[in-house]
Design a protein around this motif. Structure first.
Motif, PDB file in Angstrom:
ATOM      1  N   SER A  13       0.832  -1.209   0.000  1.00 12.95           N
ATOM      2  CA  SER A  13       0.000   0.000   0.000  1.00 12.95           C
ATOM      3  C   SER A  13       0.863   1.255   0.000  1.00 12.95           C
ATOM      4  N   GLU A  14       2.010   1.215   0.680  1.00 12.44           N
ATOM      5  CA  GLU A  14       2.927   2.366   0.665  1.00 12.44           C
ATOM      6  C   GLU A  14       3.415   2.645  -0.748  1.00 12.44           C
ATOM      7  N   LYS A  15       3.676   1.598  -1.505  1.00 13.06           N
ATOM      8  CA  LYS A  15       4.109   1.772  -2.895  1.00 13.06           C
ATOM      9  C   LYS A  15       2.984   2.354  -3.751  1.00 13.06           C
ATOM     10  N   VAL A  16       1.768   1.879  -3.518  1.00 18.66           N
ATOM     11  CA  VAL A  16       0.622   2.394  -4.272  1.00 18.66           C
ATOM     12  C   VAL A  16       0.417   3.874  -3.974  1.00 18.66           C
ATOM     13  N   VAL A  17       0.462   4.224  -2.695  1.00 16.18           N
ATOM     14  CA  VAL A  17       0.295   5.632  -2.308  1.00 16.18           C
ATOM     15  C   VAL A  17       1.403   6.488  -2.920  1.00 16.18           C
ATOM     16  N   ASN A  18       2.605   5.948  -2.975  1.00 14.33           N
ATOM     17  CA  ASN A  18       3.723   6.687  -3.571  1.00 14.33           C
ATOM     18  C   ASN A  18       3.486   6.928  -5.062  1.00 14.33           C
ATOM     19  N   ILE A  19       2.971   5.926  -5.739  1.00 15.00           N
ATOM     20  CA  ILE A  19       2.646   6.082  -7.160  1.00 15.00           C
ATOM     21  C   ILE A  19       1.592   7.166  -7.356  1.00 15.00           C
ATOM     22  N   ILE A  20       0.566   7.139  -6.507  1.00 12.48           N
ATOM     23  CA  ILE A  20      -0.510   8.129  -6.609  1.00 12.48           C
ATOM     24  C   ILE A  20       0.026   9.528  -6.338  1.00 12.48           C
ATOM     25  N   LYS A  22       2.837  10.746  -6.918  1.00 14.12           N
ATOM     26  CA  LYS A  22       3.623  11.231  -8.060  1.00 14.12           C
ATOM     27  C   LYS A  22       2.753  11.447  -9.300  1.00 14.12           C
ATOM     28  N   LYS A  23       1.432  11.333  -9.071  1.00 14.72           N
ATOM     29  CA  LYS A  23       0.441  11.547 -10.134  1.00 14.72           C
ATOM     30  C   LYS A  23       0.627  10.582 -11.300  1.00 14.72           C
ATOM     31  N   LYS A  24       1.114   9.382 -10.949  1.00 15.38           N
ATOM     32  CA  LYS A  24       1.149   8.309 -11.930  1.00 15.38           C
ATOM     33  C   LYS A  24      -0.092   7.446 -11.720  1.00 15.38           C
ATOM     34  N   ASN A  25      -0.609   6.905 -12.804  1.00 18.33           N
ATOM     35  CA  ASN A  25      -1.864   6.175 -12.673  1.00 18.33           C
ATOM     36  C   ASN A  25      -1.616   4.708 -12.359  1.00 18.33           C
ATOM     37  N   PHE A  26      -2.130   4.280 -11.212  1.00 24.62           N
ATOM     38  CA  PHE A  26      -2.017   2.877 -10.811  1.00 24.62           C
ATOM     39  C   PHE A  26      -3.167   2.042 -11.379  1.00 24.62           C
ATOM     40  N   ILE A  27      -4.329   2.677 -11.545  1.00 25.72           N
ATOM     41  CA  ILE A  27      -5.532   1.946 -11.925  1.00 25.72           C
ATOM     42  C   ILE A  27      -5.407   1.313 -13.299  1.00 25.72           C
ATOM     43  N   GLU A  28      -4.658   1.945 -14.214  1.00 22.84           N
ATOM     44  CA  GLU A  28      -4.583   1.432 -15.580  1.00 22.84           C
ATOM     45  C   GLU A  28      -3.951   0.039 -15.649  1.00 22.84           C
ATOM     46  N   LYS A  29      -3.268  -0.351 -14.572  1.00 25.46           N
ATOM     47  CA  LYS A  29      -2.654  -1.684 -14.546  1.00 25.46           C
ATOM     48  C   LYS A  29      -3.660  -2.768 -14.170  1.00 25.46           C
ATOM     49  N   ASN A  30      -4.858  -2.355 -13.797  1.00 23.26           N
ATOM     50  CA  ASN A  30      -5.884  -3.290 -13.350  1.00 23.26           C
ATOM     51  C   ASN A  30      -6.618  -3.858 -14.566  1.00 23.26           C
ATOM     52  N   ASN A  31      -6.529  -5.147 -14.768  1.00 18.65           N
ATOM     53  CA  ASN A  31      -7.194  -5.748 -15.920  1.00 18.65           C
ATOM     54  C   ASN A  31      -8.276  -6.746 -15.512  1.00 18.65           C
ATOM     55  N   PHE A  32      -8.860  -6.559 -14.321  1.00 17.02           N
ATOM     56  CA  PHE A  32      -9.928  -7.444 -13.870  1.00 17.02           C
ATOM     57  C   PHE A  32     -11.159  -7.296 -14.753  1.00 17.02           C
ATOM     58  N   ILE A  33     -11.765  -8.414 -15.088  1.00 21.45           N
ATOM     59  CA  ILE A  33     -13.007  -8.365 -15.851  1.00 21.45           C
ATOM     60  C   ILE A  33     -14.171  -8.407 -14.867  1.00 21.45           C
ATOM     61  N   GLN A  47     -10.389  -0.071  -9.375  1.00 17.68           N
ATOM     62  CA  GLN A  47      -9.880   0.014  -8.009  1.00 17.68           C
ATOM     63  C   GLN A  47      -8.355  -0.027  -8.007  1.00 17.68           C
ATOM     64  N   HIS A  48      -7.753   0.450  -6.909  1.00 16.46           N
ATOM     65  CA  HIS A  48      -6.293   0.396  -6.724  1.00 16.46           C
ATOM     66  C   HIS A  48      -5.898  -1.014  -6.292  1.00 16.46           C
ATOM     67  N   ILE A  49      -6.049  -1.947  -7.186  1.00 14.44           N
ATOM     68  CA  ILE A  49      -5.833  -3.329  -6.808  1.00 14.44           C
ATOM     69  C   ILE A  49      -5.348  -4.108  -8.026  1.00 14.44           C
ATOM     70  N   ASN A  50      -4.523  -5.111  -7.798  1.00 13.69           N
ATOM     71  CA  ASN A  50      -4.095  -6.000  -8.876  1.00 13.69           C
ATOM     72  C   ASN A  50      -4.170  -7.442  -8.371  1.00 13.69           C
ATOM     73  N   ALA A  51      -3.769  -8.380  -9.206  1.00 13.73           N
ATOM     74  CA  ALA A  51      -3.915  -9.793  -8.859  1.00 13.73           C
ATOM     75  C   ALA A  51      -3.120 -10.159  -7.607  1.00 13.73           C
ATOM     76  N   SER A  52      -1.934  -9.585  -7.459  1.00 12.10           N
ATOM     77  CA  SER A  52      -1.101  -9.885  -6.299  1.00 12.10           C
ATOM     78  C   SER A  52      -1.742  -9.370  -5.011  1.00 12.10           C
ATOM     79  N   ILE A  53      -2.255  -8.150  -5.075  1.00 10.83           N
ATOM     80  CA  ILE A  53      -2.913  -7.567  -3.893  1.00 10.83           C
ATOM     81  C   ILE A  53      -4.145  -8.380  -3.533  1.00 10.83           C
ATOM     82  N   LEU A  54      -4.941  -8.721  -4.536  1.00 11.03           N
ATOM     83  CA  LEU A  54      -6.157  -9.494  -4.271  1.00 11.03           C
ATOM     84  C   LEU A  54      -5.823 -10.842  -3.652  1.00 11.03           C
TER      85      LEU A  54
END
Length: 485
Positions: A13-20, A22-33, A47-54
């Motif tokens: 979560s610290e890494k995700v917050v750091n990405i946010i 820096k105004k980089k988009n984390f959500i675009e990496k989410n490919n959940f259907i 959501q701010h989530i990926n397969a590893s986080i889930l």
């Protein structure tokens, strides 16, 4: 939350917050259907989530003993009996026990009474059939039934009985309802688990004065009243008729009680068969929650996402936006369900919660919000996760003008979700605002039952992960005690 993966999730979560930041988009990496179940679609791809986080969140739920707790809930050991109130043949392993028989018998009584009202066989003191039903109640005694009645498609109502709800003891709300009603043709339903809520007695007094002002004999006033409560002894002591007093189990919180006789207004509105479909829709979602694998289990996914946003990304509020006027009463229902169930600071063992519990839930009509507070959601300094609720693009609309309106709302919902997620950095729209979309393909009793069951199981799951009891409400009880002093 005691789990070996909490530390891993905190580091991620610290890494995700750091990405946010820096105004980089984390959500675009989410490919959940989207996940589909019956007439419901759950899209959490923004959501701010990926397969590893889930995967780690699922492991967290497993290490918190969720599976054992779910099994206990379905066996009637979870501190609430709402599962046993709906389609018990599916959900109870003791379908022949005394409790099941009592629940089933009471359901039959309630549905028979609802049919009597719908068929105009229930008469007022002058012999005229009942055509108006006025429901008095607060909180969970009315929010669930009111949501269902306001949301269900008209084709499922097919009744000339008009239903009203009144909850405010200031007199104005009830006065307006009474002005629209004929006392000779009105049934009053008082819904209260304890039957000790002081607000109800103020409204009850107002109704009695109304009857008296229209020459209703005092000894016949209670003939046009029904009571739904767990306090049967008090109801009878107050003079209410045994035939129109309906029991609800004591160990079912008001916000989980629409499946009991608290659903009487729903049964009057939609009839016996549709009411049973409502229960079946909830039971079907129960089975989904019980049996579906974690990666496609909608209540579990919704709960884990909320935990991730609240406890790890530190988002303190949760917004609910509805994109159909038929769903606008959903917001109050969710507010009570989540905040009364999860707004706790003590665990079940009496120790203090060391993590944040319930988010502050707020919301409103999405189309109205776009012209009001969505400015804050897009560019405010606080990130607010959003749950969008709308009617699926495939929702059947026959009228051409209504079809245009429906398509417009669907497009607005998707555009807002995308704009919040991906933004427009060149124009100071940072994006990275997480959201989920819950689509309903129809507004049938079954689909609404499924939705409400989903939301209940989401709350139950969050309560287990936090180690709190989602089925009590000591803060509410304290207010009542202090008022009596």
């Amino acid at each position: 939350m005691v789990s070996s993966v909490v530390g891993d999730l905190e580091r991620i979560s610290e890494k995700v917050v750091n990405i946010i930041s820096k105004k980089k988009n984390f959500i675009e990496k989410n490919n959940f259907i989207p996940v589909y179940h019956d007439n419901l679609v759950f899209d959490f791809s923004r959501q701010h989530i990926n397969a590893s986080i889930l995967s780690k969140l699922i492991q967290l739920s497993e290490e918190c003993g969720l599976r054992k707790k779910i099994n206990g809930l379905f066996e009637g050991q979870g501190g609430s009996l709402h599962i046993q109130l709906r389609s018990q043949e599916k959900n109870s392993k003791k379908s022949d026990d005394e409790l099941y028989l009592k629940i089933n018998n009471e359901k039959k009584r309630m549905l028979a009474f609802a049919t009597k009202v719908r068929s105009k066989k229930l008469k007022g003191w002058t012999g005229k059939p009942i055509t108006n039903v006025i429901v008095l109640g607060l909180g969970g005694s009315v929010l669930g039934p009111k949501f269902v009645i306001e949301s269900v498609d008209a084709e499922f109502k097919l009744t000339t009985t008009t239903l009203y709800f009144a909850s405010n003891p200031d007199g104005f709300e009830l006065k307006n309802t009474l002005l629209q009603s004929n006392p000779e043709k009105s049934l009053i339903i008082i819904q209260s688990k304890s039957l000790t809520t002081p607000e109800l007695y103020l409204m009850f007094s107002q109704v009695k004065q109304w009857f008296e002002a229209h020459s209703c004999p005092k000894f016949k006033e209670l003939n046009q009243m029904a009571v739904v409560t767990s306090n049967i002894e008090l109801a009878l002591k107050l003079g209410f008729l045994q035939d129109t007093v309906f029991w609800i189990p004591k160990f079912v919180g008001g916000r989980f009680s629409v499946w009991s006789s608290i659903g009487l207004p729903v049964a009057i509105a939609i009839g016996r068969n549709n009411y049973n479909s409502f229960l079946e829709g909830a039971a079907d979602m129960d089975q989904h929650f019980l049996l579906e694998k974690a990666s496609t289990n909608i209540p579990l996914l919704a709960a884990l996402i909320a935990i991730w946003n609240q406890n790890f990304l530190k988002f303190k509020t949760q917004h609910v936006a509805t994109y159909s006027s038929k769903l606008d009463f959903l917001i109050q229902y969710i507010q009570q369900l989540e905040m009364e169930s999860l707004g706790k600071s003590l665990k079940t063992d009496g120790s203090p919660c060391l993590t944040e519990t319930s988010a502050i839930v707020w919301g409103g009509s999405g189309i109205q919000g776009q012209h009001a507070y969505f400015q804050l959601l897009h560019q405010g300094t606080s990130i607010v996760p959003i749950d969008f609720y709308g009617l699926h693009p495939s929702y059947r609309v026959e009228n051409r003008a209504e079809k245009k309106g429906h398509n417009f709302l669907c497009e607005n919902l998707k555009v807002q979700a995308d704009a919040l997620a991906f933004g427009d950095p060149k124009n100071n729209f940072p994006g990275n605002r997480p959201s989920s979309i819950i689509w309903l393909k129809e507004l049938s009793p079954s689909s609404l039952g499924g939705l409400m069951s989903l939301l209940e199981h989401k709350v139950f799951t969050m309560g287990i992960l936090w180690g709190i009891n989602p089925f009590d409400q000591p803060g509410v009880e304290l207010g009542k005690k202090m008022l009596k002093k």
